[in-house]
Scaffold this motif. Structure first.
Motif, mmCIF file in Angstrom:
data_model
loop_
_atom_site.group_PDB
_atom_site.id
_atom_site.type_symbol
_atom_site.label_atom_id
_atom_site.label_comp_id
_atom_site.label_asym_id
_atom_site.label_seq_id
_atom_site.Cartn_x
_atom_site.Cartn_y
_atom_site.Cartn_z
ATOM 1 N N ALA A 135 0.839 -1.207 0.000
ATOM 2 C CA ALA A 135 0.000 0.000 0.000
ATOM 3 C C ALA A 135 0.871 1.254 0.000
ATOM 4 O O ALA A 135 1.988 1.261 0.522
ATOM 5 N N ARG A 136 0.345 2.315 -0.569
ATOM 6 C CA ARG A 136 1.010 3.615 -0.553
ATOM 7 C C ARG A 136 -0.057 4.663 -0.261
ATOM 8 O O ARG A 136 -1.142 4.642 -0.847
ATOM 9 N N LEU A 137 0.276 5.581 0.645
ATOM 10 C CA LEU A 137 -0.706 6.536 1.142
ATOM 11 C C LEU A 137 -0.179 7.961 0.998
ATOM 12 O O LEU A 137 1.015 8.206 1.216
ATOM 13 N N GLY A 138 -1.058 8.885 0.627
ATOM 14 C CA GLY A 138 -0.601 10.260 0.468
ATOM 15 C C GLY A 138 -1.735 11.243 0.263
ATOM 16 O O GLY A 138 -2.875 10.862 -0.015
ATOM 17 N N LEU A 139 -1.394 12.524 0.409
ATOM 18 C CA LEU A 139 -2.332 13.619 0.177
ATOM 19 C C LEU A 139 -1.681 14.577 -0.822
ATOM 20 O O LEU A 139 -1.034 15.557 -0.441
ATOM 21 N N PRO A 140 -1.835 14.314 -2.132
ATOM 22 C CA PRO A 140 -1.111 15.087 -3.146
ATOM 23 C C PRO A 140 -1.845 16.306 -3.679
ATOM 24 O O PRO A 140 -1.515 16.815 -4.754
ATOM 25 N N GLU A 141 -2.830 16.816 -2.936
ATOM 26 C CA GLU A 141 -3.676 17.904 -3.453
ATOM 27 C C GLU A 141 -2.899 19.149 -3.844
ATOM 28 O O GLU A 141 -3.331 19.901 -4.731
ATOM 29 N N VAL A 142 -1.748 19.393 -3.190
ATOM 30 C CA VAL A 142 -0.980 20.594 -3.501
ATOM 31 C C VAL A 142 -0.551 20.627 -4.965
ATOM 32 O O VAL A 142 -0.372 21.703 -5.550
ATOM 33 N N LYS A 143 -0.400 19.459 -5.583
ATOM 34 C CA LYS A 143 -0.037 19.393 -7.001
ATOM 35 C C LYS A 143 -1.136 19.965 -7.894
ATOM 36 O O LYS A 143 -0.869 20.319 -9.051
ATOM 37 N N LEU A 144 -2.350 20.034 -7.375
ATOM 38 C CA LEU A 144 -3.474 20.575 -8.130
ATOM 39 C C LEU A 144 -3.814 22.003 -7.703
ATOM 40 O O LEU A 144 -4.831 22.550 -8.112
ATOM 41 N N GLY A 145 -2.964 22.567 -6.855
ATOM 42 C CA GLY A 145 -3.260 23.892 -6.343
ATOM 43 C C GLY A 145 -4.362 23.877 -5.306
ATOM 44 O O GLY A 145 -5.039 24.892 -5.099
ATOM 45 N N LEU A 146 -4.538 22.748 -4.643
ATOM 46 C CA LEU A 146 -5.591 22.591 -3.643
ATOM 47 C C LEU A 146 -4.991 22.135 -2.317
ATOM 48 O O LEU A 146 -3.792 21.858 -2.219
ATOM 49 N N ILE A 147 -5.824 22.056 -1.298
ATOM 50 C CA ILE A 147 -5.440 21.423 -0.043
ATOM 51 C C ILE A 147 -6.399 20.257 0.198
ATOM 52 O O ILE A 147 -7.482 20.204 -0.393
ATOM 53 N N PRO A 148 -6.032 19.314 1.039
ATOM 54 C CA PRO A 148 -6.989 18.264 1.396
ATOM 55 C C PRO A 148 -8.224 18.905 2.010
ATOM 56 O O PRO A 148 -8.125 19.623 3.012
ATOM 57 N N GLY A 149 -9.384 18.670 1.417
ATOM 58 C CA GLY A 149 -10.579 19.408 1.816
ATOM 59 C C GLY A 149 -11.661 18.564 2.453
ATOM 60 O O GLY A 149 -12.775 19.050 2.651
ATOM 61 N N ALA A 150 -11.344 17.301 2.783
ATOM 62 C CA ALA A 150 -12.350 16.437 3.414
ATOM 63 C C ALA A 150 -11.839 15.921 4.756
ATOM 64 O O ALA A 150 -12.049 14.772 5.112
ATOM 65 N N GLY A 151 -11.137 16.804 5.465
ATOM 66 C CA GLY A 151 -10.677 16.465 6.804
ATOM 67 C C GLY A 151 -9.215 16.107 6.916
ATOM 68 O O GLY A 151 -8.704 15.924 8.023
ATOM 69 N N GLY A 152 -8.499 16.023 5.796
ATOM 70 C CA GLY A 152 -7.109 15.588 5.841
ATOM 71 C C GLY A 152 -6.195 16.499 6.635
ATOM 72 O O GLY A 152 -5.318 16.026 7.368
ATOM 73 N N THR A 153 -6.388 17.821 6.516
ATOM 74 C CA THR A 153 -5.517 18.748 7.260
ATOM 75 C C THR A 153 -5.767 18.685 8.762
ATOM 76 O O THR A 153 -4.919 19.118 9.553
ATOM 77 N N GLN A 154 -6.910 18.152 9.159
ATOM 78 C CA GLN A 154 -7.254 18.071 10.582
ATOM 79 C C GLN A 154 -6.961 16.690 11.165
ATOM 80 O O GLN A 154 -6.432 16.569 12.273
ATOM 81 N N ARG A 155 -7.318 15.644 10.420
ATOM 82 C CA ARG A 155 -7.168 14.290 10.968
ATOM 83 C C ARG A 155 -5.731 13.781 10.880
ATOM 84 O O ARG A 155 -5.263 13.087 11.793
ATOM 85 N N LEU A 156 -5.011 14.093 9.799
ATOM 86 C CA LEU A 156 -3.657 13.552 9.659
ATOM 87 C C LEU A 156 -2.727 14.027 10.777
ATOM 88 O O LEU A 156 -2.010 13.206 11.362
ATOM 89 N N PRO A 157 -2.684 15.330 11.136
ATOM 90 C CA PRO A 157 -1.809 15.736 12.242
ATOM 91 C C PRO A 157 -2.169 15.065 13.561
ATOM 92 O O PRO A 157 -1.287 14.807 14.386
#
Length: 265
Positions: A135-157
Motif C-alpha cells: 500500500a502507498r498513502l498520500g495527500l497530493p492535493e498541492v499538485k493541483l493547487g488545492l489542499i486536502p478538503g475532506a478532513g485531511g488537514t485536521q485528521r492527519l496531524p
C-alpha cells in the motif's frame, strides 16, 4: 445539487453483513474508486442500512479493485461543476466521512494498494487502518493547487503529528506502507492482498468487546484533542461511571471472576 440514483450508488459500493454484527463495504467504482457522488451515496446508503439493522458493531471499508483502495476525489466531477454544486459535493463527502468517524460504530479501513487524496481522508476517518505491505498513502492535493478538503488537514496531524503531516502534504509524496506503520498512520500491516480478510478478523475480535466501552474509548480519546488535561481526566471519569451505571462494567467484572465469557451489549 448532487443527484445520485439508488442504482448508481449500488453500482459504486457493495456491502455484506458478516456474523450479524460486522458490515463490510466494498468500493467498486472503476478505474480507481474516485470518491465522487456515487461512492458517497453508496457509503451513505450502506450506513443507513447498518442503522436499520440495529446490531452492527463494526464497519469495514475495503475495495474490490486490485491495487487501489481509493485514489482520490473525483477530479472530473469537480472540474465540470459550478461553485454551488462543488460546495454540495464537498458537504456530501465530508458528511459521509463524519459518519464513519463518529462513535456509532467502530470503523476499520482495509487498505490494499493506493490510498491517495480523498482515499486517504476516507481511511483517516476510520478508527483503525489495516494495510497490505504494498500500500502507498498520500495527500497530493498541492499538485493541483488545492489542499486536502475532506478532513485531511485536521485528521492527519492528529494521527501522525504536525511535522510528519506537513511533510506528507507539502511534498505530496506517497508514503510506503512500512513507513506508514512506523509513524502510526497504519495500525496493522499484512501481506499484500490480505488487508480485507485481516480487517474482518479484527472486526470480529472487536465485536467480542463491550460496544458501550468501545464507544466510550472513541469519545474520550477524541475529546482529548479539544480539552485541557484536567478537563479530560474529568470526562474520562464520567465515561467510566456511565459504564458502571449501564451494567457493562458489572457484567465484565463478574464474568472475569466467574471465568466465563461476558454477555456484553
Amino acid at each position: 445539487m448532487v443527484d445520485v440514483t439508488a442504482e448508481e450508488a449500488a453500482d459504486a459500493v457493495g456491502w455484506e453483513i458478516a456474523d450479524d454484527q460486522v458490515m463490510v463495504l466494498d468500493l467498486k467504482r472503476g478505474p480507481a474508486n474516485a470518491l465522487g457522488p456515487s461512492i458517497c451515496a453508496g457509503i451513505g446508503a450502506a450506513l443507513d442500512e447498518a442503522e436499520r439493522h440495529g446490531r452492527i458493531k463494526v464497519v469495514v471499508v475495503s475495495s474490490s479493485l486490485p491495487g487501489v483502495f481509493a485514489a482520490g476525489a473525483d477530479i472530473k466531477h469537480m472540474n465540470g461543476i459550478d461553485s454551488e454544486s462543488f460546495t454540495a459535493y464537498g458537504d456530501m463527502l465530508r458528511g459521509v466521512l463524519d459518519r464513519l468517524a463518529s462513535d456509532r460504530w467502530i470503523t476499520v479501513a482495509a487498505v490494499d494498494g493506493l490510498a491517495l487524496g480523498g482515499g486517504l481522508e476516507l481511511a483517516l476517518a476510520c478508527h483503525m487502518r489495516v494495510a497490505g505491505r504494498e500500500a502507498r498513502l498520500g495527500l497530493p492535493e498541492v499538485k493541483l493547487g488545492l489542499i486536502p478538503g475532506a478532513g485531511g488537514t485536521q485528521r492527519l496531524p492528529r494521527v501522525v503529528g504536525r511535522g510528519r503531516a506537513l511533510d506528507i502534504m507539502l511534498t505530496a509524496r506517497q508514503v510506503p506502507a512500512d513507513e506508514a506503520q512506523t509513524m502510526g498512520l497504519v495500525d496493522r500491516l499484512v501481506d499484500p492482498g490480505a488487508a480485507k480478510d485481516a480487517a474482518v478478523r479484527l472486526a470480529k475480535e472487536l465485536c467480542s468487546m463491550s460496544m458501550p466501552a468501545l464507544r466510550a474509548i472513541v469519545r474520550t480519546v477524541d475529546a482529548s484533542f479539544d480539552m485541557a488535561i484536567d478537563e479530560g481526566f474529568r470526562y474520562e471519569v464520567s465515561q467510566e461511571q456511565e459504564l458502571f451505571d449501564d451494567g457493562e462494567a458489572a457484567e465484565g467484572l463478574t464474568a472475569f471472576i466467574e471465568k466465563r465469557r461476558p454477555n456484553f451489549a
